[in-house]
Design a protein around this motif. Structure first.
Motif, PDB file in Angstrom:
ATOM      1  N   LEU A   2      -5.218  13.220  12.196  1.00 62.84           N
ATOM      2  CA  LEU A   2      -6.190  12.726  13.165  1.00 62.84           C
ATOM      3  C   LEU A   2      -6.389  11.222  13.071  1.00 62.84           C
ATOM      4  O   LEU A   2      -6.741  10.576  14.051  1.00 62.84           O
ATOM      5  N   ALA A   3      -6.193  10.666  11.877  1.00 63.89           N
ATOM      6  CA  ALA A   3      -6.423   9.231  11.692  1.00 63.89           C
ATOM      7  C   ALA A   3      -5.584   8.738  10.529  1.00 63.89           C
ATOM      8  O   ALA A   3      -5.149   9.508   9.673  1.00 63.89           O
ATOM      9  N   SER A   4      -5.355   7.420  10.518  1.00 61.47           N
ATOM     10  CA  SER A   4      -4.648   6.760   9.424  1.00 61.47           C
ATOM     11  C   SER A   4      -5.581   5.716   8.838  1.00 61.47           C
ATOM     12  O   SER A   4      -6.064   4.831   9.555  1.00 61.47           O
ATOM     13  N   ILE A   5      -5.849   5.829   7.535  1.00 59.16           N
ATOM     14  CA  ILE A   5      -6.826   4.956   6.873  1.00 59.16           C
ATOM     15  C   ILE A   5      -6.196   4.366   5.612  1.00 59.16           C
ATOM     16  O   ILE A   5      -5.482   5.054   4.879  1.00 59.16           O
ATOM     17  N   GLY A   6      -6.450   3.101   5.371  1.00 51.68           N
ATOM     18  CA  GLY A   6      -5.922   2.447   4.176  1.00 51.68           C
ATOM     19  C   GLY A   6      -6.767   1.258   3.787  1.00 51.68           C
ATOM     20  O   GLY A   6      -7.775   0.947   4.438  1.00 51.68           O
ATOM     21  N   SER A   7      -6.350   0.583   2.732  1.00 51.48           N
ATOM     22  CA  SER A   7      -7.083  -0.579   2.245  1.00 51.48           C
ATOM     23  C   SER A   7      -7.106  -1.679   3.307  1.00 51.48           C
ATOM     24  O   SER A   7      -6.132  -1.880   4.036  1.00 51.48           O
ATOM     25  N   ALA A   8      -8.216  -2.387   3.373  1.00 49.42           N
ATOM     26  CA  ALA A   8      -8.346  -3.470   4.357  1.00 49.42           C
ATOM     27  C   ALA A   8      -7.834  -4.796   3.814  1.00 49.42           C
ATOM     28  O   ALA A   8      -7.536  -5.709   4.588  1.00 49.42           O
ATOM     29  N   SER A   9      -7.693  -4.919   2.492  1.00 50.29           N
ATOM     30  CA  SER A   9      -7.361  -6.218   1.906  1.00 50.29           C
ATOM     31  C   SER A   9      -6.133  -6.206   1.011  1.00 50.29           C
ATOM     32  O   SER A   9      -5.540  -7.259   0.777  1.00 50.29           O
ATOM     33  N   HIS A  10      -5.734  -5.051   0.505  1.00 53.56           N
ATOM     34  CA  HIS A  10      -4.581  -4.986  -0.393  1.00 53.56           C
ATOM     35  C   HIS A  10      -3.405  -4.306   0.315  1.00 53.56           C
ATOM     36  O   HIS A  10      -3.568  -3.216   0.885  1.00 53.56           O
ATOM     37  N   PHE A  11      -2.231  -4.962   0.241  1.00 52.44           N
ATOM     38  CA  PHE A  11      -1.059  -4.445   0.914  1.00 52.44           C
ATOM     39  C   PHE A  11       0.088  -4.248  -0.085  1.00 52.44           C
ATOM     40  O   PHE A  11       0.188  -4.960  -1.081  1.00 52.44           O
ATOM     41  N   ILE A  12       0.929  -3.267   0.222  1.00 51.94           N
ATOM     42  CA  ILE A  12       2.070  -2.924  -0.608  1.00 51.94           C
ATOM     43  C   ILE A  12       3.361  -3.302   0.118  1.00 51.94           C
ATOM     44  O   ILE A  12       3.477  -3.129   1.333  1.00 51.94           O
ATOM     45  N   ILE A  13       4.330  -3.815  -0.645  1.00 54.93           N
ATOM     46  CA  ILE A  13       5.653  -4.114  -0.103  1.00 54.93           C
ATOM     47  C   ILE A  13       6.540  -2.907  -0.376  1.00 54.93           C
ATOM     48  O   ILE A  13       6.869  -2.626  -1.537  1.00 54.93           O
ATOM     49  N   GLU A  14       6.893  -2.171   0.653  1.00 55.63           N
ATOM     50  CA  GLU A  14       7.765  -1.011   0.495  1.00 55.63           C
ATOM     51  C   GLU A  14       9.210  -1.430   0.729  1.00 55.63           C
ATOM     52  O   GLU A  14       9.539  -2.028   1.753  1.00 55.63           O
ATOM     53  N   MET A  15      10.084  -1.103  -0.232  1.00 56.86           N
ATOM     54  CA  MET A  15      11.495  -1.468  -0.145  1.00 56.86           C
ATOM     55  C   MET A  15      12.357  -0.222  -0.299  1.00 56.86           C
ATOM     56  O   MET A  15      12.001   0.687  -1.058  1.00 56.86           O
ATOM     57  N   LEU A  16      13.469  -0.179   0.408  1.00 57.98           N
ATOM     58  CA  LEU A  16      14.439   0.903   0.295  1.00 57.98           C
ATOM     59  C   LEU A  16      15.673   0.363  -0.402  1.00 57.98           C
ATOM     60  O   LEU A  16      16.373  -0.512   0.123  1.00 57.98           O
ATOM     61  N   VAL A  17      15.934   0.878  -1.604  1.00 52.26           N
ATOM     62  CA  VAL A  17      17.039   0.396  -2.435  1.00 52.26           C
ATOM     63  C   VAL A  17      18.149   1.435  -2.440  1.00 52.26           C
ATOM     64  O   VAL A  17      17.901   2.622  -2.653  1.00 52.26           O
ATOM     65  N   ASP A  18      19.377   0.972  -2.229  1.00 50.64           N
ATOM     66  CA  ASP A  18      20.528   1.869  -2.223  1.00 50.64           C
ATOM     67  C   ASP A  18      20.691   2.538  -3.587  1.00 50.64           C
ATOM     68  O   ASP A  18      20.385   1.954  -4.626  1.00 50.64           O
ATOM     69  N   GLU A  19      21.188   3.762  -3.571  1.00 47.90           N
ATOM     70  CA  GLU A  19      21.300   4.525  -4.816  1.00 47.90           C
ATOM     71  C   GLU A  19      22.241   3.864  -5.822  1.00 47.90           C
ATOM     72  O   GLU A  19      22.107   4.080  -7.031  1.00 47.90           O
ATOM     73  N   VAL A  20      23.204   3.063  -5.374  1.00 46.55           N
ATOM     74  CA  VAL A  20      24.128   2.417  -6.315  1.00 46.55           C
ATOM     75  C   VAL A  20      23.442   1.291  -7.073  1.00 46.55           C
ATOM     76  O   VAL A  20      23.940   0.842  -8.109  1.00 46.55           O
ATOM     77  N   ASP A  21      22.277   0.839  -6.576  1.00 46.54           N
ATOM     78  CA  ASP A  21      21.579  -0.280  -7.219  1.00 46.54           C
ATOM     79  C   ASP A  21      20.309   0.134  -7.951  1.00 46.54           C
ATOM     80  O   ASP A  21      19.757  -0.669  -8.717  1.00 46.54           O
TER      81      ASP A  21
END
Length: 359
Positions: free
Chosen positions: A220-239
């Protein structure tokens, strides 16, 4: 015309002095990194679900609003829980009345017990009086037996009524407790029709409009921190085996053009995404941009290693990852650190060795 001739002469001289891309290894600082795509997400981001079904009555907040723990977000309506709560309340009142009221079942049994006690006392007096007479050989055996029987019946009846009172009292107490539990359950279910925030943060998305059907399967809704952010990275399995917490990350976001930001690896998720053969890695900014939004994209390089003043050659001069072409022919070398352009030479040639581009 003279200038054109000079340029031709320079090119001829340069070509003769650097035949076939002839170069020598160069000492430089070398950094090895793992490339990754980047998506910015708020910290503690979660999707809020209803635990009951119904119709969305109203959104109590708007997208972008700040919320605190326990703040109502959405109101769902469904008449069934209200009716269940009212019925449970009526059942509770009836159970309490049966247990505590003026005309209760227990009161009737107590009256019977009082009458039984009086009869028991009377029969007891008559019996023991008749027994004394009988011991003195006064009176008939029939009178004695009758008084004794009445005494035993009165005693037995009193015990039965007392037992009935105790069992009925426990039964009524149990019914009151059950009615209380049912009523509390109905109230809890009724409260479940108000969806509340689980964190202090910001409402980033609302997925339903008033009047739409709500179920327990759709967010119904998406809620998260208003001031702290995360850097999401996708790393290849070989690395992924080369990634570790606290490694430095260089980030470039599309929204900030050529600006460079730094961070550190904070979390490595152990499960591989089979769809794209990658692992999710999280990092936090050393100093985040002033304005960030969920979903901002970019790219990052996770620093694996860094060395100063190492002997390097361009990757284009490497043959089969282990040889280079020299004046003496193919020479085997040992390589170390590498990035997209250069590779470290550990042994096999020196900084004075000329190497050539492969044929």
């Amino acid at each position: 015309m003279k200038l054109f001739g000079t340029v031709i002469l320079f090119l001829i001289v340069f070509s003769c002095s650097n035949p076939k891309g002839k170069i020598r290894p160069v000492e430089r600082d070398l950094t090895e990194s793992v490339y990754s795509s980047v998506t910015i997400q708020p910290d503690s981001l979660y999707q809020s679900y209803a635990i009951v079904s119904g119709i969305l009555d109203m959104n109590l907040v708007e997208e972008g609003d700040a919320v605190s723990v326990g703040d109502p977000i959405l109101q769902i309506i469904n008449n069934t829980p209200k009716l269940n709560a009212e019925n449970a309340k009526l059942s509770l009142h009836l159970a309490q009345e049966n247990f505590n009221g003026n005309a209760t079942i227990l009161e009737g049994i107590r009256n019977e017990i009082e009458a039984a006690i009086l009869k028991y006392k009377n029969d007891s007096i008559n019996y023991f009086r008749q027994k004394n007479l009988w011991n003195q050989k006064i009176g008939s055996k029939m009178q004695y037996d009758t008084k004794q029987l009445n005494y035993k019946l009165s005693s037995s009846n009193l015990r039965l009524l007392q037992s009935k009172y105790n069992s009925t009292k426990k039964e009524l107490e149990t019914k009151v407790k059950q009615a209380q539990n049912n009523y509390q359950t109905a109230l809890i279910t009724n409260r479940d029709f108000v969806v509340k925030s689980k964190i202090n943060g910001k409402v980033y998305a609302l997925y339903k409009e008033p009047g739409e059907i709500v179920n327990t399967q759709e967010p119904l809704a998406s809620i998260g921190s208003a001031s702290h952010f995360i850097i999401e990275m996708l790393v290849d399995e070989v690395d992924i085996v080369r990634i570790a917490k606290h490694q430095k990350v260089i980030i470039q976001l599309d929204a900030y053009n050529s600006a460079i930001f730094t961070g550190v690896v904070s979390k490595i998720y152990p499960k591989k995404d089979e769809r794209n053969q990658t692992f999710k890695v999280e990092a936090v900014f050393d100093e985040a941009p002033k304005i960030l939004y969920p979903g901002l994209s970019g790219e990052a390089n996770i620093i694996i290693d860094k060395k100063e003043n190492v002997l390097t050659i361009p990757k284009a001069y490497l043959i089969d990852d282990s040889q280079v072409k020299t004046e003496a022919g193919l020479v085997a070398i040992t390589i170390g650190l590498q990035n997209l352009e250069f590779v470290e030479v550990l042994s096999g040639i020196t900084k004075n060795t000329y190497i050539y581009t492969p044929d």
